[in-house]
Design a protein around this motif. Structure first.
Motif, PDB file in Angstrom:
ATOM      1  N   ASN A 174       0.833  -1.201   0.000  1.00 41.12           N
ATOM      2  CA  ASN A 174       0.000   0.000   0.000  1.00 41.12           C
ATOM      3  C   ASN A 174       0.870   1.254   0.000  1.00 41.12           C
ATOM      4  O   ASN A 174       2.075   1.178   0.232  1.00 41.12           O
ATOM      5  CB  ASN A 174      -0.920  -0.022   1.229  1.00 41.12           C
ATOM      6  CG  ASN A 174      -1.850  -1.214   1.216  1.00 41.12           C
ATOM      7  OD1 ASN A 174      -2.676  -1.362   0.324  1.00 41.12           O
ATOM      8  ND2 ASN A 174      -1.709  -2.103   2.196  1.00 41.12           N
ATOM      9  N   PRO A 175       0.287   2.435  -0.268  1.00 44.94           N
ATOM     10  CA  PRO A 175       1.087   3.665  -0.259  1.00 44.94           C
ATOM     11  C   PRO A 175       1.911   3.768   1.023  1.00 44.94           C
ATOM     12  O   PRO A 175       1.424   3.387   2.087  1.00 44.94           O
ATOM     13  CB  PRO A 175       0.035   4.777  -0.325  1.00 44.94           C
ATOM     14  CG  PRO A 175      -1.144   4.136  -0.993  1.00 44.94           C
ATOM     15  CD  PRO A 175      -1.135   2.696  -0.519  1.00 44.94           C
ATOM     16  N   PRO A 176       3.190   4.186   0.890  1.00 47.45           N
ATOM     17  CA  PRO A 176       3.814   4.824  -0.274  1.00 47.45           C
ATOM     18  C   PRO A 176       4.475   3.844  -1.245  1.00 47.45           C
ATOM     19  O   PRO A 176       5.179   4.268  -2.150  1.00 47.45           O
ATOM     20  CB  PRO A 176       4.858   5.727   0.364  1.00 47.45           C
ATOM     21  CG  PRO A 176       5.298   4.959   1.576  1.00 47.45           C
ATOM     22  CD  PRO A 176       4.065   4.274   2.085  1.00 47.45           C
ATOM     23  N   PHE A 177       4.303   2.541  -1.074  1.00 50.95           N
ATOM     24  CA  PHE A 177       4.793   1.469  -1.949  1.00 50.95           C
ATOM     25  C   PHE A 177       6.300   1.221  -1.886  1.00 50.95           C
ATOM     26  O   PHE A 177       6.741   0.122  -2.142  1.00 50.95           O
ATOM     27  CB  PHE A 177       4.386   1.693  -3.417  1.00 50.95           C
ATOM     28  CG  PHE A 177       2.921   1.891  -3.608  1.00 50.95           C
ATOM     29  CD1 PHE A 177       2.019   0.891  -3.280  1.00 50.95           C
ATOM     30  CD2 PHE A 177       2.422   3.093  -4.090  1.00 50.95           C
ATOM     31  CE1 PHE A 177       0.648   1.065  -3.436  1.00 50.95           C
ATOM     32  CE2 PHE A 177       1.060   3.283  -4.254  1.00 50.95           C
ATOM     33  CZ  PHE A 177       0.179   2.276  -3.928  1.00 50.95           C
ATOM     34  N   GLY A 178       7.093   2.225  -1.550  1.00 50.56           N
ATOM     35  CA  GLY A 178       8.541   2.050  -1.511  1.00 50.56           C
ATOM     36  C   GLY A 178       9.106   1.875  -2.911  1.00 50.56           C
ATOM     37  O   GLY A 178       8.556   2.382  -3.882  1.00 50.56           O
ATOM     38  N   LEU A 179      10.203   1.139  -2.998  1.00 49.34           N
ATOM     39  CA  LEU A 179      10.801   0.884  -4.303  1.00 49.34           C
ATOM     40  C   LEU A 179       9.927  -0.077  -5.110  1.00 49.34           C
ATOM     41  O   LEU A 179       9.244  -0.943  -4.537  1.00 49.34           O
ATOM     42  CB  LEU A 179      12.204   0.312  -4.133  1.00 49.34           C
ATOM     43  CG  LEU A 179      13.227   1.303  -3.565  1.00 49.34           C
ATOM     44  CD1 LEU A 179      14.518   0.595  -3.210  1.00 49.34           C
ATOM     45  CD2 LEU A 179      13.496   2.433  -4.554  1.00 49.34           C
TER      46      LEU A 179
END
Length: 199
Positions: free
Chosen positions: A82-87
């Motif tokens: 989920n947001p912010p999702f990362g890389l």
């Protein structure tokens, strides 16, 4: 002499058999669930993933259902669901048929060793320059980061709007002008996405 030869041959066969047994493919299966932003507009959307290891690489089969018909979607390997999702790493596209069913088969590294790394920032060609997500002119430095989750996005904000979803623009397609996330592996913990379990 003959018995010694047979004993030697039997030992060789046992050794080959045990090596083959150790290298036997492994398979895991897991669901994709509706992402938070798509829960109200696509409540029946589902997905199923079969991740089959051949030792040196994996085959990832993704089957999605309950999506808008004849529509393109983009699949990513992501750090958290989920947001912010990362890389994130762009795996490929899935296009649904007239029934809203789509199938994708992808070959790569989809197991506990899936990661991204950048030992040093380097220049990047600026190919996609349109706002709101033009690609960067230079990369970043990052230690190895494991990517154990999957996410599926609308390829187009217009397609998302047509399905009754938000028309938010996100960077999750090849030209960095995708729609919202539709499915993800959020039923797994952030730090132990499903790819972690294929070793």
């Amino acid at each position: 002499m003959r018995s010694a030869f047979l004993a030697s041959a039997a030992c060789a066969l046992i050794t080959v058999a045990s090596i083959h047994a150790q290298a036997a493919p492994k398979t895991i299966q897991f669901p994709l669930k509706v992402a938070g932003g798509a829960a109200s507009c696509l409540p029946s959307a589902t997905g199923n993933v079969i991740d089959h290891s051949f030792g040196e690489f994996e085959n990832l089969e993704v089957v999605v259902k309950g999506l808008p018909p004849n529509t393109a979607f983009d699949l990513f390997s992501i750090q958290v669901p989920n947001p912010p999702f990362g890389l994130a790493w762009y795996i490929g596209d899935i296009v649904t048929d007239e029934r809203g069913v789509g199938v994708g088969n992808f070959t790569g590294r989809f197991n506990i060793e899936t990661f991204v790394v950048s030992p040093g920032a380097a220049p990047s060609p600026q190919v996609f320059t349109k706002p709101p997500f033009p690609n960067a002119a230079t990369g970043v430095t990052v230690a190895p980061v494991q990517l154990y989750h999957l996410g599926l996005w609308f390829n187009s904000p217009a397609d998302a709007a047509k399905a009754g979803c938000a028309s938010t623009v996100t960077p999750f397609n090849g030209e960095h002008n995708a729609g919202i996330q539709v499915l993800n592996t959020g039923s797994f913990p952030d730090l132990k996405g499903p790819l972690f379990y294929l070793k």
